[in-house]
Design a protein around this motif. Structure first.
Motif, PDB file in Angstrom:
ATOM      1  N   LEU A   1       0.841  -1.196   0.000  1.00 52.31           N
ATOM      2  CA  LEU A   1       0.000   0.000   0.000  1.00 52.31           C
ATOM      3  C   LEU A   1       0.877   1.247   0.000  1.00 52.31           C
TER       4      LEU A   1
ATOM      5  N   ASN B   1      -8.834  -0.149  -1.439  1.00 52.08           N
ATOM      6  CA  ASN B   1      -7.383  -0.073  -1.600  1.00 52.08           C
ATOM      7  C   ASN B   1      -6.799  -1.374  -2.154  1.00 52.08           C
TER       8      ASN B   1
ATOM      9  N   HIS C   1     -13.520   3.905  -0.865  1.00 56.80           N
ATOM     10  CA  HIS C   1     -12.246   3.878  -0.145  1.00 56.80           C
ATOM     11  C   HIS C   1     -11.469   2.601  -0.370  1.00 56.80           C
TER      12      HIS C   1
ATOM     13  N   VAL D   1      -0.968  -2.340  -5.620  1.00 60.15           N
ATOM     14  CA  VAL D   1      -2.300  -2.714  -5.134  1.00 60.15           C
ATOM     15  C   VAL D   1      -2.319  -4.190  -4.704  1.00 60.15           C
TER      16      VAL D   1
ATOM     17  N   ALA E   1      -5.330   5.816  -2.601  1.00 66.91           N
ATOM     18  CA  ALA E   1      -6.001   5.470  -1.333  1.00 66.91           C
ATOM     19  C   ALA E   1      -5.051   4.643  -0.476  1.00 66.91           C
ATOM     20  N   GLY E   2      -4.346   3.724  -1.108  1.00 65.13           N
ATOM     21  CA  GLY E   2      -3.391   2.895  -0.369  1.00 65.13           C
ATOM     22  C   GLY E   2      -2.255   3.709   0.190  1.00 65.13           C
TER      23      GLY E   2
END
Ligand code: ADP
Ligand code: GLC
Length: 486
Positions: A390, A419, A417, A395, A454-455
């Motif tokens: 992350l 991830n 959200h 991913v 997001a990660g």
């Protein structure tokens, strides 16, 4: 603390990362720690051993010397030098076979650690003794059954952390008197496990508080499916057993600065990530033209054991090789999985790269250069690689177990959200299906970058978890006061 691995001095897996980073996070909260580990072959850089001291444990007597290294004024590492026990090729065994004297080796580790705490500590009291995994599982027992030998630390709270229930430290019953332990240690509600002595079970049953490394694994291990036979004893400790999610060392695993990376990057400027991808393909001698660069690279860095889903990957390997992706796998472990990977790479040399070996720099390069990171574990107490991924903008594709389930929010068309990707009910088919979905989404650049960012934005640093450990330490300390009141 007592553990068999501490990063950066001795590491085969995530245990070392945790025991290396947690003391640092505790220090930031104002606590002092000393961590004791064996002085394995090659640990010379830690310093020179002190004078000889004799450690006795039942019929085992060893002259040991302590190597004491002050990392900071509040953080100390102590290596137990006992060449007859630890100066060997390998920490736990050779060619997949455990050393026959592991009970003696890690029994002496426990006894030596307690002896050190009793005799070498400075004027400040020791509030808590924290033992990790079966290799330190005799620490809680010795502290309780031989409390008189440890007047200085006998009132310390005892905390035991399970990093993996699959490794149980099992030895024949004859070891009980050999280690000088009373038979009360060999009962169904203490250390006896199917007529063997389990160092893991003694750790669980003789400590004031037991933790494991994610909330999901703490729940799972209360069931037969994931409890590895320890579910009963863990359920019995229900009010003294919690899961605390591991953090990661955000300074070691920082894509903007990691010295092991050929190019650096962050969430605002991902161009360095593309440079790492090129370097990674180069390193493995894989195709690296425009086509190859557009295609997702799927990475894996792992101990090559059943737990990590290698059997499922093997079963799906033909279908996986036909997907529009490039594969890079780094690992060591069971011979059958090493063989499978070598053969797989030999069959698809342009698409599959494999390195058999333990290589920290390569682990960083895979995390940084890959687009997807694969962790199809059959169970996973916490897992650190998905969090490293992350942070490195890679991913994760994970199975929905343990710490993987706790840290990855799966992509669905509605998930804001998300991830990563989650494989529900791990089978070769579901593995292929989820990877197909991920590879397809890789072409949708906007959505993909949203996932990546997001990660990268998430905070997995140790601070929050270290605070949870401090709470556990306080409770264990209170329990110990009660336990030793008489
Ligand atoms: P486990 O402790 O069960 O092996 P984790 O995900 O918690 O799993 O931690 C594994 C750690 O070991 C990570 O830091 C990972 O990068 C590292 N690691 C595993 N295999 C290798 C390897 N062959 N080379 C370098 N690092 C490795
Ligand atoms: C064990 C587990 C892994 C965990 C690590 C550190 O090796 O297999 O899931 O992340 O310990 O706690």
């Amino acid at each position: 603390m007592v553990a068999s691995e501490v990063s950066p001095w001795a590491k085969t897996g995530g245990l070392a990362d945790v025991t290396g980073a947690l003391p640092e996070a505790l220090e930031a909260l104002g606590h002092r720690t000393t961590i004791v580990l064996p002085r394995y072959r090659g640990l010379d850089a830690l310093g020179t051993p002190g004078p000889v001291e004799t450690i006795r444990l039942g019929r085992f007597v060893h002259d040991v010397r302590f190597v004491v290294a002050d990392v900071t004024s509040d953080r100390r590492v102590v290596a137990v030098d006992a060449p007859a026990l630890f100066d060997r090729d390998g920490y736990y065994g050779k060619s997949g076979i455990d050393f026959p004297d592991n009970a003696e080796r890690f029994g002496i580790l426990a006894a030596a650690a307690l002896h050190f705490a009793e005799t070498h500590a400075d004027e400040r009291p020791i509030d808590v003794v924290h033992a990790h995994d079966w290799q330190a599982g005799l620490v809680p027992v010795l502290l309780q059954t031989e409390a008189d030998a440890f007047p200085r630390i006998r009132r310390a709270g005892i905390v035991f952390t399970i990093h993996n229930l699959a490794y149980q430290g099992l030895f024949p019953r004859e070891i009980v008197p050999a280690l000088g332990l009373p038979w009360s240690v060999f009962a169904i509600d203490t250390g006896e496990f199917w007529n063997q002595l389990s160092f893991l079970k003694t750790g669980i049953t003789y400590s004031d508080f037991v933790t494991t490394v994610s909330p999901a694994y703490a729940r799972e291990t209360r069931t037969q499916t994931f409890g590895a036979g320890m579910e009963g004893v863990l359920r019995a400790r229900w009010d003294r057993y919690v899961g605390i999610l591991n953090g990661i060392d955000t300074r070691v695993w920082d894509p903007a600065t990691a010295p092991l990376l050929p190019a650096h990057f962050d969430a605002n400027d991902l161009s360095g990530k593309a440079a790492n991808k090129r370097a990674l393909l180069d390193r493995f001698g894989l195709a690296r033209g425009d086509d190859a660069l557009a295609r997702p690279v799927i990475g894996l860095v792992s101990r090559l054991v059943e737990q990590k889903g290698l059997a499922v990957i093997e079963a799906a390997s033909e279908a996986l090789a036909s997907l529009d992706a490039t594969w890079v796998f780094v690992g060591t472990g069971e011979a059958r999985f090493e063989r499978f990977l070598r053969e797989w790479a030999a069959r698809y040399p342009a698409r599959v790269g494999v390195h058999i070996g333990f290589d920290e720099a390569l682990a960083h390069l895979v995390e940084a250069g890959a687009d997807l990171f694969l962790m199809p574990s059959t169970f996973e107490p916490c897992g650190l690689n998905q969090m490293y991924s992350l942070r490195y903008g890679t991913v994760p594709v994970v199975s929905a177990v343990g710490g993987l389930d706790d840290t990855i929010r799966p992509y669905t068309t509605r998930a804001q959200h998300a991830n990563g990707f989650k494989i529900r009910r791990l089978t070769p088919e579901s593995l292929v299906r989820t990877l197909k979905q991920a590879i397809r989404l890789h072409d949708d650049r906007d959505t993909w970058l949203r996932l990546v960012r997001a990660g990268m934005a998430a905070d997995h640093s140790w601070e929050t978890s270290a605070r949870e450990y401090v709470k556990v330490y306080r409770r264990a300390r209170l329990d110990a006061v009660r336990r030793t009141a008489w």
